[in-house]
Design a protein around this motif. Structure first.
Motif, PDB file in Angstrom:
ATOM      1  N   ALA A 144       0.831  -1.200   0.000  1.00 32.08           N
ATOM      2  CA  ALA A 144       0.000   0.000   0.000  1.00 32.08           C
ATOM      3  C   ALA A 144       0.865   1.250   0.000  1.00 32.08           C
ATOM      4  N   GLU A 145       1.938   1.236   0.791  1.00 29.72           N
ATOM      5  CA  GLU A 145       2.820   2.385   0.863  1.00 29.72           C
ATOM      6  C   GLU A 145       3.449   2.679  -0.492  1.00 29.72           C
ATOM      7  N   GLU A 146       3.815   1.628  -1.212  1.00 30.42           N
ATOM      8  CA  GLU A 146       4.445   1.814  -2.519  1.00 30.42           C
ATOM      9  C   GLU A 146       3.449   2.353  -3.531  1.00 30.42           C
ATOM     10  N   VAL A 147       2.229   1.854  -3.497  1.00 29.29           N
ATOM     11  CA  VAL A 147       1.202   2.357  -4.403  1.00 29.29           C
ATOM     12  C   VAL A 147       0.965   3.840  -4.157  1.00 29.29           C
ATOM     13  N   ILE A 148       0.771   4.192  -2.891  1.00 32.52           N
ATOM     14  CA  ILE A 148       0.513   5.584  -2.536  1.00 32.52           C
ATOM     15  C   ILE A 148       1.715   6.470  -2.879  1.00 32.52           C
ATOM     16  N   GLY A 149       2.919   5.944  -2.627  1.00 27.05           N
ATOM     17  CA  GLY A 149       4.125   6.695  -2.943  1.00 27.05           C
ATOM     18  C   GLY A 149       4.256   6.970  -4.423  1.00 27.05           C
ATOM     19  N   LEU A 150       3.919   5.990  -5.238  1.00 26.57           N
ATOM     20  CA  LEU A 150       3.997   6.175  -6.681  1.00 26.57           C
ATOM     21  C   LEU A 150       2.938   7.157  -7.165  1.00 26.57           C
ATOM     22  N   GLU A 151       1.782   7.149  -6.511  1.00 29.27           N
ATOM     23  CA  GLU A 151       0.718   8.075  -6.893  1.00 29.27           C
ATOM     24  C   GLU A 151       1.046   9.504  -6.484  1.00 29.27           C
ATOM     25  N   ASP A 152       1.593   9.663  -5.273  1.00 31.61           N
ATOM     26  CA  ASP A 152       1.777  10.994  -4.693  1.00 31.61           C
ATOM     27  C   ASP A 152       3.067  11.693  -5.117  1.00 31.61           C
ATOM     28  N   ASN A 153       4.007  10.914  -5.620  1.00 37.82           N
ATOM     29  CA  ASN A 153       5.320  11.494  -5.920  1.00 37.82           C
ATOM     30  C   ASN A 153       5.697  11.286  -7.379  1.00 37.82           C
ATOM     31  N   LYS A 154       4.789  11.663  -8.250  1.00 37.28           N
ATOM     32  CA  LYS A 154       5.010  11.430  -9.677  1.00 37.28           C
ATOM     33  C   LYS A 154       6.293  12.097 -10.179  1.00 37.28           C
ATOM     34  N   SER A 155       6.544  13.286  -9.695  1.00 36.50           N
ATOM     35  CA  SER A 155       7.705  14.018 -10.200  1.00 36.50           C
ATOM     36  C   SER A 155       9.022  13.400  -9.763  1.00 36.50           C
ATOM     37  N   ASP A 156       8.988  12.609  -8.710  1.00 32.97           N
ATOM     38  CA  ASP A 156      10.213  11.993  -8.194  1.00 32.97           C
ATOM     39  C   ASP A 156      10.378  10.544  -8.629  1.00 32.97           C
TER      40      ASP A 156
ATOM     41  N   GLY B 146       9.074   9.407 -14.115  1.00 30.54           N
ATOM     42  CA  GLY B 146       8.027   9.245 -15.114  1.00 30.54           C
ATOM     43  C   GLY B 146       7.217   7.980 -14.969  1.00 30.54           C
ATOM     44  N   LEU B 147       7.319   7.284 -13.844  1.00 32.64           N
ATOM     45  CA  LEU B 147       6.556   6.049 -13.650  1.00 32.64           C
ATOM     46  C   LEU B 147       5.069   6.349 -13.547  1.00 32.64           C
ATOM     47  N   GLN B 148       4.282   5.389 -13.973  1.00 36.50           N
ATOM     48  CA  GLN B 148       2.831   5.498 -13.923  1.00 36.50           C
ATOM     49  C   GLN B 148       2.268   4.330 -13.140  1.00 36.50           C
ATOM     50  N   ILE B 149       1.099   4.527 -12.551  1.00 36.27           N
ATOM     51  CA  ILE B 149       0.447   3.430 -11.848  1.00 36.27           C
ATOM     52  C   ILE B 149      -0.990   3.312 -12.325  1.00 36.27           C
ATOM     53  N   VAL B 150      -1.402   2.088 -12.520  1.00 38.42           N
ATOM     54  CA  VAL B 150      -2.717   1.780 -13.054  1.00 38.42           C
ATOM     55  C   VAL B 150      -3.449   0.909 -12.051  1.00 38.42           C
TER      56      VAL B 150
ATOM     57  N   VAL C 204      -2.803  -1.302   7.465  1.00 39.73           N
ATOM     58  CA  VAL C 204      -1.876  -2.072   6.631  1.00 39.73           C
ATOM     59  C   VAL C 204      -2.013  -1.733   5.148  1.00 39.73           C
ATOM     60  N   TYR C 205      -3.249  -1.522   4.684  1.00 40.78           N
ATOM     61  CA  TYR C 205      -3.460  -1.384   3.244  1.00 40.78           C
ATOM     62  C   TYR C 205      -3.835   0.027   2.788  1.00 40.78           C
ATOM     63  N   GLN C 206      -4.139   0.900   3.721  1.00 35.78           N
ATOM     64  CA  GLN C 206      -4.267   2.333   3.434  1.00 35.78           C
ATOM     65  C   GLN C 206      -5.115   2.660   2.198  1.00 35.78           C
ATOM     66  N   GLY C 207      -6.264   2.026   2.123  1.00 36.63           N
ATOM     67  CA  GLY C 207      -7.179   2.328   1.032  1.00 36.63           C
ATOM     68  C   GLY C 207      -6.989   1.505  -0.212  1.00 36.63           C
ATOM     69  N   THR C 208      -5.995   0.643  -0.234  1.00 35.75           N
ATOM     70  CA  THR C 208      -5.795  -0.213  -1.407  1.00 35.75           C
ATOM     71  C   THR C 208      -6.530  -1.546  -1.259  1.00 35.75           C
ATOM     72  N   ALA C 209      -7.330  -1.674  -0.205  1.00 34.17           N
ATOM     73  CA  ALA C 209      -8.176  -2.849   0.014  1.00 34.17           C
ATOM     74  C   ALA C 209      -9.396  -2.376   0.784  1.00 34.17           C
ATOM     75  N   GLU C 210     -10.416  -3.218   0.872  1.00 34.36           N
ATOM     76  CA  GLU C 210     -11.591  -2.878   1.651  1.00 34.36           C
ATOM     77  C   GLU C 210     -12.075  -4.091   2.429  1.00 34.36           C
ATOM     78  N   PRO C 211     -12.724  -3.862   3.592  1.00 34.66           N
ATOM     79  CA  PRO C 211     -13.177  -4.976   4.428  1.00 34.66           C
ATOM     80  C   PRO C 211     -14.099  -5.913   3.657  1.00 34.66           C
ATOM     81  N   LEU C 212     -13.990  -7.194   3.972  1.00 38.75           N
ATOM     82  CA  LEU C 212     -14.808  -8.213   3.306  1.00 38.75           C
ATOM     83  C   LEU C 212     -15.534  -9.040   4.364  1.00 38.75           C
ATOM     84  N   TYR C 213     -16.852  -9.157   4.200  1.00 35.17           N
ATOM     85  CA  TYR C 213     -17.662  -9.860   5.190  1.00 35.17           C
ATOM     86  C   TYR C 213     -18.350 -11.086   4.612  1.00 35.17           C
ATOM     87  N   SER C 214     -17.875 -11.544   3.479  1.00 32.79           N
ATOM     88  CA  SER C 214     -18.360 -12.795   2.908  1.00 32.79           C
ATOM     89  C   SER C 214     -17.278 -13.339   1.996  1.00 32.79           C
TER      90      SER C 214
END
Length: 526
Positions: free
Chosen positions: A254-266, A269-273, A314-324
């Protein structure tokens, strides 16, 4: 796969939305003589399709063929090695495929009906524990007619059978190189897919080159692919930033995903999909263990686990709770565990244990794998341990092992409680229930529940309209909640990170969320 009612889900799984940058959505290059390197934290556990019901499919989809498959953009199986496939009766109990002409394996041998029959029969004969034989529960026998016709006779109605044939586990292999009664273990692959496996170093890399004899739907936009396997996501992301690899798939934290999203200039030129995910994580309880086998203990754990805190920390928005066990977006999804247990409540958990005569903290061991589901797995289990021990009702010991060792352990029944992930074979509710119940459960822990296996699943499989089976699967989930043999935790999203010069990412994931390497290419101009 088995989900006419889940077409929207399949479409979502097959589509990608750019969160940063635009390079992954650009038109393909006219230059096709190029090599691509992809990194992942999910390395194959086997190279033999007869043993594979896990992330090994990633490689197999690219080097083998199946009778039917998922061409880019499709939401249901379409012919691949076959020219045509169809049910020949109204009861969905006989499925006939006619092969394309002129197909050959990479060793030059002809692909005929006997090779197809041999490939499927050996899966059933070898019957690897926790392997893909569990997908063929409805198959009675395979018949051939001439060189080009294969008929699958089913023992019971199964509208999902075409989707099963589309899984990489059903890959066609040459009888001369794959033993009928054992797994091939020489580290080599002989198939008829888009690529040939030129070299393989377990846990390190796989070298693929364009198969010159390939006849199929894949429009290969590159000539070669190197798949790099990483034990941890940190060096994988570093390799991406240093341009040692072109793209990553599976394993970003999650940290890496968020880091790639938030720090595009650093990020050079990487992109995240992001793609909508139907992958889930859950705990499996071994009924033979003194503690985990006690329903009161399992229910107390279900009453304590705080999914919101888990995914937030742990996942900081890159996952969501599952009840089934059936995730959101799939027909039959429910919130059964929340409906039964509500919000986390230590007092209620203590009452459950006290009523069962348990007054001392319960000591248990939780196992997880270190190299299958990404680097966030260890923090996830640390958080589960923290929550359970904070209640004062449990003392948890954490243990871990690499996937191969981990898989051997849980299939032998060695682990009291262990974490599993599930990437769907196809986005249909059947595939989130059937694999985990019965004597041949993919968890390696038999789960005998007659109402599900003898009534609900057979009833649902008679229905070709997959939107009409929701009630059967909601009832199945009520049973799972009552037993708490499986405890769903969260539903994830999938991310692809890539260099700005790489295109094709929006087309690279099929409805099984398996990477179709042939869609990736290096752009030559902007």
């Amino acid at each position: 796969m088995f989900y006419r009612a889940s077409l929207q889900v399949a479409a979502a799984l097959a589509s990608l939305s750019v969160l940063a940058g635009c390079g992954l959505l650009s038109d393909s290059s006219s230059e096709t003589d190029q090599q691509i390197s992809v990194g992942t934290t999910s390395s194959p556990s086997t190279l033999d399709p007869a043993a594979a019901w896990d992330g090994s499919w990633e490689l197999m989809r690219n080097v083998f063929q199946t009778l039917v498959s998922f061409p880019t953009g499709s939401t249901s199986p379409e012919p691949d090695a076959a020219e045509e496939c169809r049910f020949t009766d109204a009861t969905s109990m006989a499925y006939r495929c006619t092969l394309n002409s002129g197909l050959k394996f990479s060793n030059g041998e002809k692909i005929d009906a006997e090779a197809v029959k041999y490939s499927i029969d050996r899966i059933v004969k070898i019957k690897v524990k926790g392997g893909p034989a569990g997908l063929l529960g409805s198959l009675d026998r395979v018949e051939t007619k001439g060189d080009d016709t294969v008929i699958f006779h089913l023992s019971k109605a199964d509208a999902t059978f075409p989707f099963i044939l589309a899984t990489p586990a059903m890959s066609i292999v040459p009888p001369s190189e794959y033993p009928a009664d054992s797994i091939r273990d020489d580290g080599k692959v002989t198939g008829s897919g888009p690529y040939i496996l030129d070299a393989y170093e377990p846990g390190n890399k796989a070298e693929l080159s364009k198969n010159p004899g390939y006849k199929g739907f894949a429009d290969r936009k590159n000539t070669a692919v190197t798949i790099r396997y990483f034990e941890d996501s940190e060096p994988m992301v570093a390799a991406l930033k240093d341009k040692e690899i072109d793209a990553t798939y599976r394993g970003l934290t999650a940290e890496e995903v968020i880091g790639l999203e938030d720090n595009k200039s650093d990020n050079n030129g990487l992109q995240i999909v992001e793609t909508v995910g139907a992958d889930i994580r859950f705990l499996v309880f071994n009924p033979k263990d003194p503690a985990a086998g006690n329903p009161a203990v399992r229910k107390a754990i279900a009453q304590i686990v705080n999914r919101d805190a888990l995914v937030a920390k742990v996942y900081q928005g890159t996952a969501e709770p599952l009840y089934s066990m059936v995730p959101k977006g799939i027909a039959g999804h429910a919130t059964s565990f929340f409906d039964s247990f509500g919000d986390p409540d230590t007092a209620k958990a203590e009452a459950i244990l006290t009523d069962a005569g348990i007054t001392e903290p319960v000591e248990m061991t939780f196992w997880y794998t270190t190299d299958r589901y990404g680097s966030s797995t260890a923090p996830e289990f640390a958080e589960l341990k923290r929550q359970l021990e904070a209640s004062g009702l449990f003392r948890i010991t954490l243990k871990s092992a690499p996937w191969k060792t981990f898989q051997e352990g849980f299939t032998k029944g060695d682990y009291p409680v262990f974490g599993r992930g599930w990437f769907p074979d196809f986005p249909d509710p059947d595939n989130f229930i059937a694999p985990f119940v019965g004597k041949d459960s993919v968890t390696g822990t038999p789960y005998l529940t007659d109402e599900i296996t003898d009534e609900l699943l057979p009833s649902s499989r008679k229905e070709s309209d997959r939107g009409a089976v929701s009630q059967q699967f909601k009832r199945a989930q009520e049973i799972l909640v009552k037993d708490v043999r499986l405890l769903p935790l969260w539903q994830g999203k999938l991310y692809v990170a890539a260099g700005e010069d790489i295109g094709g990412g929006e087309r690279a994931l099929d409805p099984q969320t398996v990477m179709q390497m042939w869609e990736l290419y290096r752009k030559t101009s902007w």
